[in-house]
Design a protein around this motif. Structure first.
Motif, short mmCIF file in Angstrom:
data_model
loop_
_atom_site.label_atom_id
_atom_site.label_comp_id
_atom_site.label_asym_id
_atom_site.label_seq_id
_atom_site.Cartn_x
_atom_site.Cartn_y
_atom_site.Cartn_z
N GLY A 88 0.84 -1.37 0.20
CA GLY A 88 -0.19 -0.03 -0.02
C GLY A 88 0.92 1.21 0.06
O GLY A 88 0.52 2.29 -0.62
N THR A 89 1.93 1.23 0.64
CA THR A 89 2.72 2.57 1.00
C THR A 89 3.70 2.61 -0.27
O THR A 89 4.40 3.73 -0.52
CB THR A 89 3.37 2.53 2.07
N GLY A 90 4.10 1.39 -0.81
CA GLY A 90 5.31 1.38 -1.88
C GLY A 90 6.57 1.58 -1.25
O GLY A 90 7.47 1.75 -1.78
N ALA A 91 6.72 1.22 0.29
CA ALA A 91 7.98 1.26 0.69
C ALA A 91 8.40 -0.04 1.69
O ALA A 91 7.41 -0.75 2.19
CB ALA A 91 8.05 2.37 1.93
N ALA A 92 9.52 -0.36 1.81
CA ALA A 92 10.01 -1.54 2.50
C ALA A 92 9.58 -0.89 3.97
O ALA A 92 9.40 0.01 4.33
CB ALA A 92 11.33 -1.63 2.55
N LEU A 93 9.18 -2.02 4.72
CA LEU A 93 8.87 -1.91 6.05
C LEU A 93 9.73 -1.14 6.75
O LEU A 93 9.16 -0.36 7.64
CB LEU A 93 8.60 -3.37 6.59
N ALA A 94 11.07 -1.42 6.93
CA ALA A 94 11.79 -0.64 7.73
C ALA A 94 11.87 0.97 7.37
O ALA A 94 12.03 1.84 8.12
CB ALA A 94 13.35 -1.25 7.43
N ASP A 95 11.82 1.01 5.99
CA ASP A 95 12.01 2.40 5.36
C ASP A 95 10.51 3.36 5.77
O ASP A 95 10.63 4.36 6.43
CB ASP A 95 12.03 2.72 3.94
N TYR A 96 9.52 2.65 5.87
CA TYR A 96 8.38 3.08 6.26
C TYR A 96 8.30 3.39 7.75
O TYR A 96 7.90 4.71 8.33
CB TYR A 96 6.93 2.25 5.88
N ALA A 97 8.53 2.38 8.52
CA ALA A 97 8.87 2.81 10.09
C ALA A 97 9.80 3.84 10.31
O ALA A 97 9.43 4.61 11.35
CB ALA A 97 9.12 1.43 10.65
N THR A 155 16.73 7.33 16.07
CA THR A 155 17.58 7.22 14.89
C THR A 155 18.34 6.26 14.51
O THR A 155 18.93 6.03 13.52
CB THR A 155 18.54 8.52 14.67
N ARG A 156 18.34 5.13 15.51
CA ARG A 156 19.22 4.07 15.22
C ARG A 156 18.34 2.70 15.53
O ARG A 156 17.60 2.86 16.75
CB ARG A 156 20.51 4.00 16.26
N PHE A 157 17.93 1.84 14.47
CA PHE A 157 17.12 0.68 14.80
C PHE A 157 17.86 -0.23 13.74
O PHE A 157 18.32 0.31 12.66
CB PHE A 157 15.92 1.07 14.90
N GLU A 158 17.58 -1.43 13.78
CA GLU A 158 17.68 -2.49 12.76
C GLU A 158 16.56 -3.39 12.49
O GLU A 158 15.72 -3.41 13.49
CB GLU A 158 18.85 -3.34 12.99
N TRP A 159 16.08 -3.75 11.25
CA TRP A 159 15.02 -4.62 11.20
C TRP A 159 15.57 -5.77 10.43
O TRP A 159 15.89 -5.62 9.12
CB TRP A 159 13.99 -4.16 10.37
#
Length: 283
Positions: A139-148, A159-163
């Motif tokens: 729906g968003t056209g974005a990878a989950l991590a990028d959307y998050a 600012t720091r996370f990993e998926w």
């Protein structure tokens, strides 16, 4: 020892700024992201048929019970499909592990044999989270991590996370998120504060009420556990995010007992240390 899923990272000296596997707390974050995307009209309403949003699998709709699946059945883990996560998460006998090993994880989930009518019973299912995440990405056209990152984490100052991703490069929605303790607490505080301007309050009202019973003590909403006075997100190894609106209390507990059958850390901390301390202060 620290791990990234089942990959050992060796001995790590943990500090407040150390990223940590929050495992299935990832699912609850996915639930928040769905609400954000829904407010933007980018994902289907919970009542909509699930298979209709995966038209590449027309054969799976032959079974009327499978065709009756809705998005809400995925959000509440009441799909009624055969799924077993009782086996160790190091074994392909575990359905979530088998899903990640499958060439098409979405098809793997949707083609599981129908065990019962959907919506009848809660059954823990990482595959449900994979379906919800795929709807977000489509729906968003974005990878989950990028959307998050764009819609949840950066607005919270995270600012720091990993998926972690599978071999196909797709985020492991059910268990792949790594956050610091303080940033996990920031997510909890956001929920406790009604979503502010990030997660719609109307979504939280729906997500944080019990749609199905898990046990006599608590139920399940849209990827969140719901008790009489508390809301929670739980993860393998003793990861806990505990929210109690009656006391304006948010508690994040991270631990390292991954894949151990007895994970007492979080209940002990909450039940014997934090809550009695809060009640004593209030008294």
């Amino acid at each position: 020892m620290d791990f990234r899923l089942n990959e050992s990272l060796g001995h790590v000296r943990f500090t407040p700024d150390t990223l940590h596997d929050v495992r299935s707390i990832s699912k609850s974050v996915v639930g928040l992201l769905y609400g954000i995307a829904l407010a933007d009209g980018q994902v289907p309403e919970p009542a909509e048929p699930l298979l209709g949003h995966f038209p590449e699998y027309p054969d799976l709709g032959v079974d009327r019970r499978r065709a009756a699946l809705t998005v809400e059945h995925a959000l509440t883990m009441t799909l009624g499909l055969e799924w077993n996560e009782d086996a160790p998460y190091t074994s392909a006998a575990n359905s979530e592990v088998a899903m990640e090993l499958a060439p098409d994880r979405v098809r793997y989930v949707l083609e599981r044999p129908v065990a019962e009518e959907p919506g009848v019973r809660w059954s823990y299912c990482g595959g449900a989270s994979a379906l919800v995440a795929r709807l977000i990405e489509r729906g968003t056209g974005a990878a989950l991590a990028d959307y998050a990152r764009a819609r949840l984490f950066e607005p919270l100052g995270i600012t720091r996370f990993e998926w972690s991703t599978g071999a196909d490069g797709v985020a492991m929605a059910a268990s792949g998120l790594r956050l610091t303790p303080r940033d996990l607490l920031a997510v909890g505080r956001l929920v406790l504060d009604g979503g502010r301007d990030l997660v719609p309050a109307s979504w939280l009202a729906a997500a944080l009420r019990p749609h199905v019973r898990v046990s006599d003590d608590f139920g399940y909403g849209y990827h969140w556990y719901v008790g009489d006075t508390w809301t929670g997100a739980f993860g393998n190894g003793g990861q806990r995010l505990y929210l109690d609106a009656t006391q304006d209390l948010a508690v994040a507990v991270l631990a390292g007992q991954y894949n151990q059958p007895d994970q007492p850390t979080a209940p002990v901390v909450l039940g014997e240390v934090v809550l009695p301390g809060v009640e004593g202060t209030a008294g």
